[in-house]
Every structure is written in structure tokens, then in C-alpha cells.
Design an enzyme around this catalytic site. Structure first.
Site, PDB file in Angstrom:
ATOM      1  N   HIS A   1       0.860  -1.181   0.000  1.00 44.95           N
ATOM      2  CA  HIS A   1       0.000   0.000   0.000  1.00 44.95           C
ATOM      3  C   HIS A   1       0.900   1.236   0.000  1.00 44.95           C
ATOM      4  O   HIS A   1       2.137   1.108  -0.047  1.00 44.95           O
ATOM      5  CB  HIS A   1      -0.952  -0.023   1.194  1.00 44.95           C
ATOM      6  CG  HIS A   1      -0.256  -0.244   2.507  1.00 44.95           C
ATOM      7  ND1 HIS A   1       0.633   0.654   3.038  1.00 44.95           N
ATOM      8  CD2 HIS A   1      -0.291  -1.295   3.385  1.00 44.95           C
ATOM      9  CE1 HIS A   1       1.094   0.203   4.194  1.00 44.95           C
ATOM     10  NE2 HIS A   1       0.566  -0.982   4.425  1.00 44.95           N
TER      11      HIS A   1
ATOM     12  N   GLN B   1       9.462  -1.767  16.343  1.00 46.67           N
ATOM     13  CA  GLN B   1      10.264  -2.552  15.398  1.00 46.67           C
ATOM     14  C   GLN B   1      11.468  -1.740  14.932  1.00 46.67           C
ATOM     15  O   GLN B   1      12.585  -2.245  14.879  1.00 46.67           O
ATOM     16  CB  GLN B   1       9.397  -2.950  14.207  1.00 46.67           C
ATOM     17  CG  GLN B   1      10.158  -3.518  13.033  1.00 46.67           C
ATOM     18  CD  GLN B   1       9.227  -4.047  11.965  1.00 46.67           C
ATOM     19  OE1 GLN B   1       8.695  -5.140  12.092  1.00 46.67           O
ATOM     20  NE2 GLN B   1       9.015  -3.291  10.907  1.00 46.67           N
TER      21      GLN B   1
ATOM     22  N   HIS C   1       4.038   1.280   2.248  1.00 51.78           N
ATOM     23  CA  HIS C   1       5.207   0.589   1.684  1.00 51.78           C
ATOM     24  C   HIS C   1       5.824   1.405   0.550  1.00 51.78           C
ATOM     25  O   HIS C   1       7.044   1.533   0.448  1.00 51.78           O
ATOM     26  CB  HIS C   1       4.792  -0.766   1.101  1.00 51.78           C
ATOM     27  CG  HIS C   1       4.207  -1.731   2.076  1.00 51.78           C
ATOM     28  ND1 HIS C   1       2.887  -2.102   2.047  1.00 51.78           N
ATOM     29  CD2 HIS C   1       4.764  -2.425   3.098  1.00 51.78           C
ATOM     30  CE1 HIS C   1       2.648  -2.974   3.006  1.00 51.78           C
ATOM     31  NE2 HIS C   1       3.772  -3.196   3.660  1.00 51.78           N
TER      32      HIS C   1
END
Ligand code: AMP
Length: 282
Positions: free
Chosen positions: A31, A150, A34
């Protein structure tokens, strides 16, 4: 654009490359979030490799590995349009063959937030990212701040293991109404899609409270929890205020130099995350 389906294909492709190589690791079903990473990578490197791999090691036993959305042909088309040189799509059996037993663990940053409800998640993430770094040997690798924890965990791993990679953070890309883009948004019904706005609204409430001068971590978390509870079908995993560097909770007031507001909320069966960083009044 090349499609590389094996470790050997990736290695031999890499051997021929000269110049700066950028890597964008993804689980596919691309999407605009990204694509923003891919565009930045294309701008800043001579060659860009995008990996598409739904990594079983980062899913818990009761999570959505089997139903995670996939559309390889569309992903390949989008990457080619953006000027990506190679799509690395390894097979699960090659990445984790029978007898596989090596994992990478960042010990402290993973003790908070998503690490509590997903205890093996980050070791799965670190393991696949370390493998990708070995195989692709990028100078730069791009990660979205949508997954703030992350990003911090990867940044730490790179430092601790001396990977010669610059980890580049990229801003959160949102739908027009404020929902952070995610491949998992696809799981939501129309009703769930509306309810999912509670995440953005909750972060806005925290921001309003900050503007009014609230600095107590407990009070800010209470405001966020109450906001999530105002949507009865939403189920709170966590609403936390943490140090933006260490991810540690605060005893009293937040850190004016860098505070993370992080949320994980189930809407219908789907676990959604979002966050904002507040730093020096911004
Ligand atoms: P995923 O495919 O969900 O593993 O995501 C691959 C990369 O894209 C990760 O670095 C994510 O943080 C990043 N990403 C996913 N959604 C967004 C978004 N809405 N904005 C910015 N980056 C994102």
C-alpha cells in the site's frame, strides 16, 4: 525488474551489483505506506531490492499467518513502476528449513508494548531482517515508524551486531481520515473500518491533553484508555506512554525530549497499532 525466488539467485544478483544498494523489507500486499519507503529508497540508492516474505517466525500460534493477504502480481507491478531493480521472494522452506534453530534476540527493548502481547514477534523480525542484511548487503534499509518499536529494535540490533547498514526511519502514511495504512485494514468490515478511527482519535486526545499541559504519564494513559473504551466494540491491548528511546514506562511525568504514545487495539478480530512521538512540544 528481476524476481529472485531463492537465496542463490539473490546472492548471484548481488555479486554483480556496484554502487549503493537500498533494501525495503515487507510482507507484501503493498500500500502507499510501503510505497513511501520504496520511493525514498529509489531516490537515495543506485539499486533497490524489495523483499516480500510473510515471515512465519514473527507470528504467534493464534495469529493471522494463514490468512495474511497476498497479491504477488500486483506487488510486482507496483515495484516495477517505482523503479525497483529486484523483488526477493524466497520460499519459507528455504528460509526456515527443517532443523532450523538460530534466532536473534534484542533483550530489553522487546520487553515492552507489542513485546508483551507478542512474546516471540521481535525475535522473528530480527532473525529475518538479519538474514536479509546478510543476503542483500544493503547500505541503507528502510523501515516505517508505524512500527515504531520494530524500528528501535532493528536500530539496536544493527548497532549491537555491527551490521554496516544505515537504518532509515520513514513517517507514518495515513488514509485521508487518519487511519494508519496497513495490509491488515483489509480484514475490517465497513463498520470496523469506521471504528478503527478510534486509534487516531485517541492519539489526538493525548495531543490535546499535552497542549493543555498534562504531563503525568498515568493521566495521559488514562485519557487514552478512556478514549478507546468509548468505542464498546474496540478491545484495548495497550495504551502506553513510554520513553521514545528506551521504551521504558515513566514513574511520574513524561520526558519532554522524546515521549512515545503507543496504542494496540483490536477492532473486530484485527489487531491494529498506531503511535505518535511527542518531542520538545511538537
Ligand atoms: P509490513 O509489510 O507490514 O511488514 O511492513 C513493511 C514495512 O512498511 C515496515 O517497515 C512498516 O513499518 C512499513 N509500513 C507499513 N505500514 C506503513 C505506514 N502506514 N506508513 C509507513 N510505513 C509503513
Amino acid at each position: 525488474m528481476k524476481r529472485l525466488n531463492s537465496v542463490e539467485a539473490m546472492r548471484s544478483f548481488r555479486r554483480e551489483l556496484e554502487g549503493e544498494v537500498g533494501l525495503v523489507p515487507t510482507m507484501g500486499y503493498l500500500h502507499e505506506g510501503h510505497l513511501s519507503l520504496i520511493r525514498k529508497a529509489v531516490e537515495e540508492n543506485d539499486h533497490v531490492v524489495v523483499s516480500l516474505f510473510v515471515n512465519p517466525a514473527q507470528f504467534g500460534p493464534a495469529e493471522d499467518l494463514d490468512k495474511y493477504p497476498r497479491d504477488l502480481e500486483r506487488d510486482a507491478r507496483l515495484c516495477a513502476e517505482e523503479g525497483v531493480q529486484a523483488l526477493f521472494v524466497p520460499a519459507t522452506e528455504e528460509i526456515y528449513p527443517e532443523g532450523y534453530q538460530t534466532y536473534i534476540e534484542v533483550t530489553r527493548l522487546t520487553q515492552y508494548l507489542c513485546g508483551l502481547s507478542r512474546p516471540t514477534h521481535f525475535r522473528g523480525v530480527c532473525t529475518i531482517v538479519a538474514k536479509l542484511f546478510q543476503l542483500v548487503r544493503p547500505g541503507k534499509a528502510y523501515f516505517g515508524l508505524k512500527d515504531y518499536q520494530q524500528f528501535k529494535v532493528i536500530e539496536r540490533m544493527v548497532k549491537d551486531l555491527h551490521f554496516p547498514v544505515e537504518v532509515i526511519p520513514c513517517p507514518i502514511i495515513r488514509e485521508e481520515d487518519g487511519l494508519a495504512m496497513s495490509s491488515r485494514n483489509k480484514y475490517l468490515s465497513d463498520k470496523g473500518r469506521k471504528e478503527a478511527l478510534v486509534l487516531r482519535k485517541t492519539l489526538n486526545k493525548a495531543r490535546d491533553a499535552l497542549k493543555k499541559g498534562v504531563r503525568s504519564a498515568r493521566e495521559l494513559e488514562r485519557i487514552m484508555e478512556e478514549s478507546v473504551r468509548s468505542v464498546p466494540s474496540a478491545r484495548l491491548d495497550y495504551a502506553r506512554v513510554a520513553d521514545a528511546e528506551t521504551l521504558e514506562p515513566f514513574e511520574g511525568d513524561i520526558n519532554p525530549g522524546g515521549t512515545l504514545f503507543a496504542l494496540a487495539v483490536y477492532v473486530e478480530e484485527t489487531r491494529l497499532i498506531d503511535n505518535m512521538v511527542w518531542s520538545n512540544g511538537q
